[in-house]
Design a protein around this motif. Structure first.
Motif, short mmCIF file in Angstrom:
data_model
loop_
_atom_site.label_atom_id
_atom_site.label_comp_id
_atom_site.label_asym_id
_atom_site.label_seq_id
_atom_site.Cartn_x
_atom_site.Cartn_y
_atom_site.Cartn_z
N ARG A 1 0.83 -1.20 0.00
CA ARG A 1 0.00 0.00 0.00
C ARG A 1 0.87 1.25 0.00
N TYR B 1 -5.68 -2.76 -15.86
CA TYR B 1 -5.16 -1.44 -16.23
C TYR B 1 -4.27 -0.91 -15.11
N TYR C 1 -2.77 2.88 -13.77
CA TYR C 1 -2.86 4.32 -13.86
C TYR C 1 -1.92 4.94 -12.83
N GLN D 1 -1.61 8.52 -10.40
CA GLN D 1 -2.32 9.70 -9.94
C GLN D 1 -1.42 10.54 -9.06
N GLY E 1 -3.91 16.10 -6.46
CA GLY E 1 -4.76 17.12 -7.04
C GLY E 1 -5.11 16.88 -8.50
N GLN E 2 -4.74 15.73 -9.02
CA GLN E 2 -5.03 15.42 -10.42
C GLN E 2 -5.83 14.13 -10.54
N GLY E 3 -6.44 13.95 -11.70
CA GLY E 3 -7.11 12.69 -11.96
C GLY E 3 -6.10 11.63 -12.38
N PRO E 4 -6.49 10.37 -12.30
CA PRO E 4 -5.59 9.30 -12.74
C PRO E 4 -5.24 9.44 -14.22
N PHE F 1 -3.65 7.24 -17.48
CA PHE F 1 -3.46 5.88 -17.96
C PHE F 1 -2.00 5.59 -18.25
N TYR G 1 -2.47 -1.25 -20.38
CA TYR G 1 -3.49 -2.21 -20.05
C TYR G 1 -3.27 -3.55 -20.75
N TYR H 1 -13.04 -1.31 -12.17
CA TYR H 1 -13.07 -1.31 -10.72
C TYR H 1 -11.64 -1.16 -10.23
N PHE H 2 -11.45 -0.20 -9.33
CA PHE H 2 -10.12 0.19 -8.91
C PHE H 2 -9.72 -0.44 -7.58
N GLY H 3 -8.43 -0.70 -7.46
CA GLY H 3 -7.86 -1.08 -6.19
C GLY H 3 -7.53 0.15 -5.35
N PRO H 4 -7.03 -0.07 -4.12
CA PRO H 4 -6.76 1.05 -3.22
C PRO H 4 -5.51 1.84 -3.58
#
Lengths: 114, 113
Positions: A9, A33, A35, A37, A40-43, A45, A48, A104-107
């Protein structure tokens, strides 16, 4: 828990070291996939897989980055010769595949390069 | 290339207020559109989606309608709760052969009691 899991983690490493992250997708999901991050930003890519085949890589994925998905199950993302700019949250996601593009994303794995 | 633009945050509302978070997109072809939510200390969760023009996605009181003519997918909720405080991300999956999601930069929502 049958969701996407990621390990570790958190990872703190010194500049120049290699690191490897693992992702275990939801068991029946064919697509996986990666990604990245930053705060303050989106993920964004990275790459994949459809089963074990790596089908797309982003320009963000420099030569120091490599990803594998042997046997089409779990995946690993390795960063060689880490740089401070690699510090970010690395997210893994999975989806069923053709006809169902819900991811579906992991932590995530938070990487800090000192 | 594909892109998503979201309104900047933070958005601060009182409990039971009406919420709108604007999202517009640029994409090749006819993308699928998504809203994801990230609660403090947790991973991204799919909130809702729409796959074609005029579709309305809904979940947990949130709604968004796929507007092809305005290339928008604004998120709305009629009455927000403190528990809705989170970062909301608009995203698209282009059907022009690319399976990856393109995300906006996220909008932080803070709901005060």
């Amino acid at each position: 828990d049958t969701g996407v899991s990621q390990n570790p983690r958190h990872k703190i490493t010194k500049r120049g070291q290699n690191v490897t992250f693992r992702c275990d997708p939801i068991s029946e999901h064919n697509r996986l996939y990666w990604y990245r991050q930053t705060l303050g930003q989106g993920p964004e890519f990275l790459t994949y897989f459809q089963n074990e085949a790596q089908l797309e890589k982003s320009r963000l994925l420099s030569d120091r980055f490599s990803a594998e998905r042997p046997k089409g199950s779990f995946s690993t993302l390795e960063i060689q010769r880490t740089e401070q700019g690699d510090s970010a949250m690395y997210l893994c996601a999975s989806s069923l595949g053709p006809g169902n593009d819900e991811q579906y994303f992991g932590p995530g794995t938070r990487l800090t390069v000192t | 290339g594909d892109s998503v633009t979201q309104m900047e945050g933070p958005v601060t509302l009182s409990e039971e207020a009406f919420l709108t978070i604007n999202c517009t997109y640029t994409a090749t072809g006819y993308p699928s559109l998504f809203w994801y939510v990230q609660y403090p200390g947790e991973g991204l969760q799919l909130l809702l989606k729409a796959t074609k023009a005029d579709d309305k996605g809904s979940n947990k009181g949130f709604e968004a309608t796929y507007r092809k003519e305005t290339t928008s997918f604004h998120l709305e909720k009629g009455s927000v709760q403190v528990s809705d405080s989170a970062v909301y991300f608009c995203a698209l999956s282009s059907l022009a052969g690319r399976r990856a999601l393109t995300f906006g930069s996220g909008t932080r929502l803070q709901v005060q009691p």
